[in-house]
Design an enzyme around this catalytic site. Structure first.
Site, mmCIF file in Angstrom:
data_model
loop_
_atom_site.group_PDB
_atom_site.id
_atom_site.type_symbol
_atom_site.label_atom_id
_atom_site.label_comp_id
_atom_site.label_asym_id
_atom_site.label_seq_id
_atom_site.Cartn_x
_atom_site.Cartn_y
_atom_site.Cartn_z
ATOM 1 N N HIS A 104 0.859 -1.180 0.000
ATOM 2 C CA HIS A 104 0.000 0.000 0.000
ATOM 3 C C HIS A 104 0.892 1.225 0.000
ATOM 4 C CE1 HIS A 104 -0.467 1.629 4.364
ATOM 5 N NE2 HIS A 104 0.703 1.055 4.260
ATOM 6 N N GLU A 147 9.568 -15.739 5.129
ATOM 7 C CA GLU A 147 9.754 -15.522 6.570
ATOM 8 C C GLU A 147 8.508 -15.929 7.343
ATOM 9 O OE1 GLU A 147 11.580 -15.498 9.185
ATOM 10 O OE2 GLU A 147 12.674 -13.633 8.784
ATOM 11 N N THR A 176 14.230 -16.392 14.505
ATOM 12 C CA THR A 176 15.108 -17.487 14.095
ATOM 13 C C THR A 176 15.594 -17.277 12.662
ATOM 14 O OG1 THR A 176 13.219 -18.787 13.304
ATOM 15 C CG2 THR A 176 13.907 -19.114 15.594
ATOM 16 N N ASP A 206 13.040 -21.200 9.818
ATOM 17 C CA ASP A 206 11.799 -21.591 10.487
ATOM 18 C C ASP A 206 11.685 -23.108 10.550
ATOM 19 O OD1 ASP A 206 11.079 -18.933 10.773
ATOM 20 O OD2 ASP A 206 10.080 -18.878 8.823
ATOM 21 N N ASP A 240 -5.290 3.060 -2.686
ATOM 22 C CA ASP A 240 -4.187 2.741 -1.772
ATOM 23 C C ASP A 240 -3.557 1.409 -2.172
ATOM 24 O OD1 ASP A 240 -2.425 2.707 0.302
ATOM 25 O OD2 ASP A 240 -3.907 2.352 1.876
ATOM 26 N N SER A 268 -0.277 -3.208 7.406
ATOM 27 C CA SER A 268 -0.684 -2.478 6.204
ATOM 28 C C SER A 268 0.132 -2.908 4.986
ATOM 29 C CB SER A 268 -0.521 -0.975 6.424
ATOM 30 O OG SER A 268 -1.360 -0.536 7.464
#
Length: 216
Positions: free
Chosen positions: A2, A22, A27, A30, A67, A162
């Site tokens: 946005h 991610e 860490t 994962d 947006d 956002s």
């Protein structure tokens, strides 16, 4: 993504990279254990430098209309089992739904009810809300380029989320796929108020702009 106006960022801040793959920020890789106690690990996350930030030319910071933004990466992404692209929906003209009552997913590392950003990516299911009721709640113009969703107490996107996805699972070519229905735009303060849905940019109304922009 946005849009964020330059005035909203400190002068020495600049979006320089995105990270893919991610989940847990604490860490380097994962990992989880399955029911048999075996450790299963994903590939390490990968950072990609940003070549260009493209905000929609009609973005209005006051009304939050248009947006939506695109990020052009400097190199090609090689997808794997843990990093895959999300599908774009069809154009708005081919979608009769305004998503009212439809269950959709949100995800991100935004602020939680403890007022701290989450170190693990959280997810939740929310339902689409009627635009007219949503407009009355915010006392501002909300139109068909936006989606209202949520309104359940304590279940909401929040600061730090956002630009993240509003997702819908749909069958595509014989398999269930995630579609990017909306982009997290704004919501009530504080987040997660009962009866106050969040507002999302409706992606299918921007398909032509997205396609024309990425071809340049």
């Amino acid at each position: 993504a946005h849009c964020v106006s330059k005035e909203a960022l400190p002068a020495n801040w600049r979006l320089s990279a995105v990270r893919l793959g991610e989940w847990n920020l604490e860490t380097p890789q994962d990992c989880q254990f399955d029911k048999k106690g075996n450790q299963l690990c994903s590939d390490p996350p990968i950072d990609f430098s940003i070549e260009e930030e493209i905000c929609h030319p009609l973005y209005n910071e006051t009304t939050k209309k248009y947006d939506i933004a695109l990020l052009r990466l400097q190199e090609k992404v090689n997808f794997n089992n843990f990093t895959t692209p999300i599908c774009l929906p069809g154009s708005a003209s081919s979608s009769a739904s305004n998503y009212e009552g439809v269950a959709m997913g949100i995800a991100g590392w935004g602020i939680t009810e403890q007022f701290n950003k989450s170190l693990k990516k959280l997810k939740a299911l929310i339902q689409g809300e009627n635009l007219e009721r949503c407009k009355a709640k915010y006392r501002m113009d909300i139109d068909n380029t936006q989606i209202c969703a949520g309104g359940e107490k304590g279940v909401d996107s929040c600061n730090g989320d956002s630009g993240g996805p509003l997702m819908f699972v749909q069958s595509f070519h014989g398999r269930e796929s995630f579609f990017l229905i909306g982009v997290i735009s704004f919501g009530p303060t504080p987040c997660g108020q009962k009866g106050f849905p969040g507002v999302y940019t409706r992606v299918d109304t921007f398909i032509s702009w997205i396609q024309n922009t990425i071809r340049k």
